[in-house]
Design a protein around this motif. Structure first.
Motif, short mmCIF file in Angstrom:
data_model
loop_
_atom_site.label_atom_id
_atom_site.label_comp_id
_atom_site.label_asym_id
_atom_site.label_seq_id
_atom_site.Cartn_x
_atom_site.Cartn_y
_atom_site.Cartn_z
N GLU A 1 0.84 -1.40 0.09
CA GLU A 1 -0.06 -0.21 -0.10
C GLU A 1 0.69 1.46 -0.10
OE1 GLU A 1 -2.39 -0.67 3.44
OE2 GLU A 1 -3.60 -2.13 2.40
N LYS A 2 2.01 1.15 0.25
CA LYS A 2 2.95 2.43 0.63
C LYS A 2 3.68 2.76 -1.01
CE LYS A 2 4.44 1.21 5.17
NZ LYS A 2 5.69 0.78 5.94
N GLY A 3 3.58 1.86 -1.99
CA GLY A 3 4.11 2.27 -3.01
C GLY A 3 5.55 2.52 -2.99
N LEU A 4 6.10 1.43 -2.75
CA LEU A 4 7.65 1.72 -2.43
C LEU A 4 8.42 1.80 -3.50
CD1 LEU A 4 7.97 -1.63 0.35
CD2 LEU A 4 8.00 0.95 0.69
N SER A 5 9.83 2.55 -3.25
CA SER A 5 10.57 2.72 -4.37
C SER A 5 11.38 1.57 -4.47
CB SER A 5 11.73 3.90 -3.88
OG SER A 5 12.51 3.52 -2.86
N GLN A 6 12.25 1.37 -5.67
CA GLN A 6 13.04 0.25 -5.96
C GLN A 6 14.09 0.00 -4.85
OE1 GLN A 6 12.84 -1.90 -9.06
NE2 GLN A 6 11.16 -1.18 -8.56
N GLU A 7 14.65 1.00 -4.18
CA GLU A 7 15.54 0.91 -3.17
C GLU A 7 15.00 0.39 -1.88
OE1 GLU A 7 18.86 1.40 -2.85
OE2 GLU A 7 18.92 1.38 -5.09
N GLU A 8 13.75 0.63 -1.73
CA GLU A 8 13.04 0.20 -0.46
C GLU A 8 12.48 -1.31 -0.85
OE1 GLU A 8 10.99 4.24 1.10
OE2 GLU A 8 9.98 3.30 -0.54
N VAL A 9 12.28 -1.61 -1.71
CA VAL A 9 11.78 -3.01 -2.10
C VAL A 9 12.88 -3.90 -2.12
CG1 VAL A 9 10.96 -4.55 -3.86
CG2 VAL A 9 9.92 -2.23 -3.65
N LEU A 10 14.11 -3.48 -2.78
CA LEU A 10 15.32 -4.26 -2.68
C LEU A 10 15.65 -4.46 -1.18
CD1 LEU A 10 17.20 -5.97 -4.00
CD2 LEU A 10 18.69 -3.90 -4.35
N GLY A 11 15.53 -3.28 -0.04
CA GLY A 11 15.99 -3.58 1.20
C GLY A 11 15.22 -4.37 1.90
N LEU A 12 13.87 -4.66 1.41
CA LEU A 12 13.10 -5.53 2.03
C LEU A 12 13.52 -6.90 1.78
CD1 LEU A 12 9.54 -3.85 2.02
CD2 LEU A 12 10.93 -4.23 4.23
N MET A 13 13.78 -7.03 0.31
CA MET A 13 14.02 -8.20 -0.32
C MET A 13 15.23 -8.95 0.24
SD MET A 13 12.31 -8.08 -3.81
CE MET A 13 12.61 -9.97 -4.01
N LYS A 14 16.20 -8.14 0.84
CA LYS A 14 17.80 -8.63 1.18
C LYS A 14 17.78 -9.80 2.00
CE LYS A 14 20.79 -5.51 1.83
NZ LYS A 14 21.57 -4.27 2.21
N ASP A 15 16.56 -9.86 3.02
CA ASP A 15 16.36 -10.80 3.92
C ASP A 15 15.82 -12.04 3.57
OD1 ASP A 15 17.35 -9.17 5.88
OD2 ASP A 15 15.55 -8.17 6.20
N TRP A 16 15.67 -12.22 2.20
CA TRP A 16 14.77 -13.08 1.50
C TRP A 16 15.78 -14.25 1.12
CZ3 TRP A 16 10.29 -11.18 -1.86
CH2 TRP A 16 9.44 -10.59 -1.30
N ALA A 17 16.79 -14.46 1.85
CA ALA A 17 17.68 -15.75 1.53
C ALA A 17 18.21 -15.53 0.10
CB ALA A 17 17.27 -17.07 1.98
N LEU A 18 18.68 -14.40 -0.62
CA LEU A 18 19.28 -14.24 -1.82
C LEU A 18 20.58 -14.86 -2.26
CD1 LEU A 18 18.01 -10.67 -2.17
CD2 LEU A 18 16.74 -12.75 -2.71
N GLU A 19 21.41 -15.01 -1.09
CA GLU A 19 22.87 -15.50 -1.41
C GLU A 19 22.89 -16.93 -2.09
OE1 GLU A 19 21.39 -14.95 1.63
OE2 GLU A 19 22.25 -13.13 2.25
N GLU A 20 22.06 -17.76 -1.92
CA GLU A 20 22.25 -19.04 -2.61
C GLU A 20 21.94 -18.82 -3.96
OE1 GLU A 20 19.84 -22.45 -0.48
OE2 GLU A 20 21.15 -22.05 1.28
N LEU A 21 20.87 -18.16 -4.36
CA LEU A 21 20.33 -17.76 -5.79
C LEU A 21 21.56 -17.13 -6.33
CD1 LEU A 21 16.82 -16.70 -5.62
CD2 LEU A 21 17.83 -18.62 -6.65
N ALA A 22 22.44 -16.18 -5.83
CA ALA A 22 23.34 -15.51 -6.36
C ALA A 22 24.34 -16.30 -6.64
CB ALA A 22 23.81 -14.30 -5.44
N VAL A 23 25.06 -17.42 -5.88
CA VAL A 23 26.01 -18.25 -6.02
C VAL A 23 25.62 -19.04 -7.15
CG1 VAL A 23 27.03 -20.20 -5.04
CG2 VAL A 23 26.81 -18.24 -3.73
#
Length: 370
Positions: A30-52
């Motif tokens: 509902e807040k209409g987050l910016s791209q930086e804000e969305v990525l900031g939230l998603m950093k906690d979504w266990a992205l590291e394994e995908l990145a590797v």
């Protein structure tokens, strides 16, 4: 017949994260987050394994992102990814770390020791362009509500509510869209609308309800919860928009406090396996009166007052009797088994103790043997 979608490629910076992704949580959407804000939230979504995985093997075309063209951040049109946001976020974190914008030790360790070729092959990302969000909702519903990449319970219910309220679908149409059961769709929708009603009550900690949404969903299966809140679990979408009538909103606040707790008080139901027993408690006038008058009610006390323990004891004995009857069909074939002898001894000892509790039944059985 619609032609198979074409896989295209785009520069990573041309692909945008979806600020309407249900996994962000409805308050963030509902807040209409910016791209930086969305990525900031998603950093906690266990992205590291995908990145590797991407750095080791590249980004495979069969994992193509799904995107739509939408206006975003004052741009006329942009490619917004509606499926594959975790993958996109992992790719963006790789680039941010390599450029020095991300400085955490965790991410620096992720990209360490990879050659330049591992990064260069991630510059062009495969995606499939769809004409609109609506054109891909059936796929998203199947994949994330009933499929292999499930959203959490509150996100599923929110998605179902969107289909009902924004696309004017009925329960059966939603069922066909996402591959579920009509009763499941209905219960999810009513649970979500109940959550919104709780949000409007000042004394309800709605964040706690969202965290344990599955408990709310399960509670609505019980006759006790339906009766206490006067909810029609078979209500059509229009009626279900406000599942609890105005005259029962005070009870709704109590219900939320007992089931989910507050900042100052723990819930009396602390395990989802207690939900059925809680429903039985709500069927008991004496138990409900105790809960309502007590500042710190006890689940165990309310349970005893409702007689739930009695029914559970009966169920235990019934199951034991059923199992004993099944064992009798073949027990004579294994009379020499020490394991079986030990089990029979235990069963016999327990049965004798039970008969001491019920002397009339013991007498009846003994007279029957004469």
């Amino acid at each position: 017949m619609e032609a198979l979608p074409k896989i295209e490629t785009a520069d990573l910076d041309e692909l945008y994260l979806d600020s309407q992704n249900p996994r962000l949580g409805r308050h963030n959407v509902e807040k209409g987050l910016s791209q930086e804000e969305v990525l900031g939230l998603m950093k906690d979504w266990a992205l590291e394994e995908l990145a590797v995985s991407f750095l080791e093997s590249g980004f495979w075309p069969q994992e193509a992102l799904i995107a739509v063209r939408e206006q975003i951040q004052r741009k006329k049109q942009a490619l917004v990814v509606v499926e594959g946001n975790r993958r996109l976020a992992a790719l963006k974190m790789i680039v941010r770390t390599k450029s020095g914008d991300e400085t955490s030790a965790k991410w620096r360790d992720v990209i360490r020791n990879y050659p330049e070729s591992a990064f260069s092959r991630l510059r062009q990302i495969p995606y499939i362009l769809r004409p609109s969000r609506e054109s891909v909702r059936a796929y998203l519903g199947f994949r994330h509500v009933t499929g292999i990449k499930e959203w959490n319970p509150a996100e599923k219910a929110q998605f179902i509510a969107y289909l009902i309220e924004n696309e004017s679908l009925d329960y059966e149409q939603v069922r066909r869209r996402i591959g579920s059961k009509t009763s499941t769709v209905r219960q999810n929708y009513i649970s979500y609308r109940l959550l919104l009603q709780m949000e409007n009550q000042a004394d309800v900690e709605v964040e706690k309800v969202e965290e344990r949404f599955s408990v709310l969903y399960l509670s609505l299966r019980t006759k006790g919860a339906q009766q206490y809140l006067q909810i029609d679990i078979d209500a059509d979408p229009e009626t279900a928009k406000n599942p609890v009538p105005p005259a029962r909103l005070e009870q709704l606040v109590s219900f939320a406090r007992w089931l989910f707790g507050t900042e100052k008080q723990d819930p009396i139901v602390d395990d989802s396996r207690q939900v059925d027993a809680f429903g039985k408690i709500l069927e008991s006038g004496a138990a409900v009166e105790y809960l309502e008058r007590s500042e710190s009610p006890s689940f165990a006390v309310a349970r005893r007052m409702a007689g739930v323990a009695e029914s559970e004891v009966a169920e235990h004995v019934e199951r034991a009797a059923d199992e004993a009857e099944e064992a009798l069909k073949a027990a004579h074939q294994h009379k020499a088994s020490r394991r079986l002898q030990h089990a029979v001894k235990r069963l016999g000892s327990d049965t004798m103790q039970l008969l001491e509790v019920f002397p009339s039944i013991r007498k009846e059985l003994l007279e029957g043997d004469e």
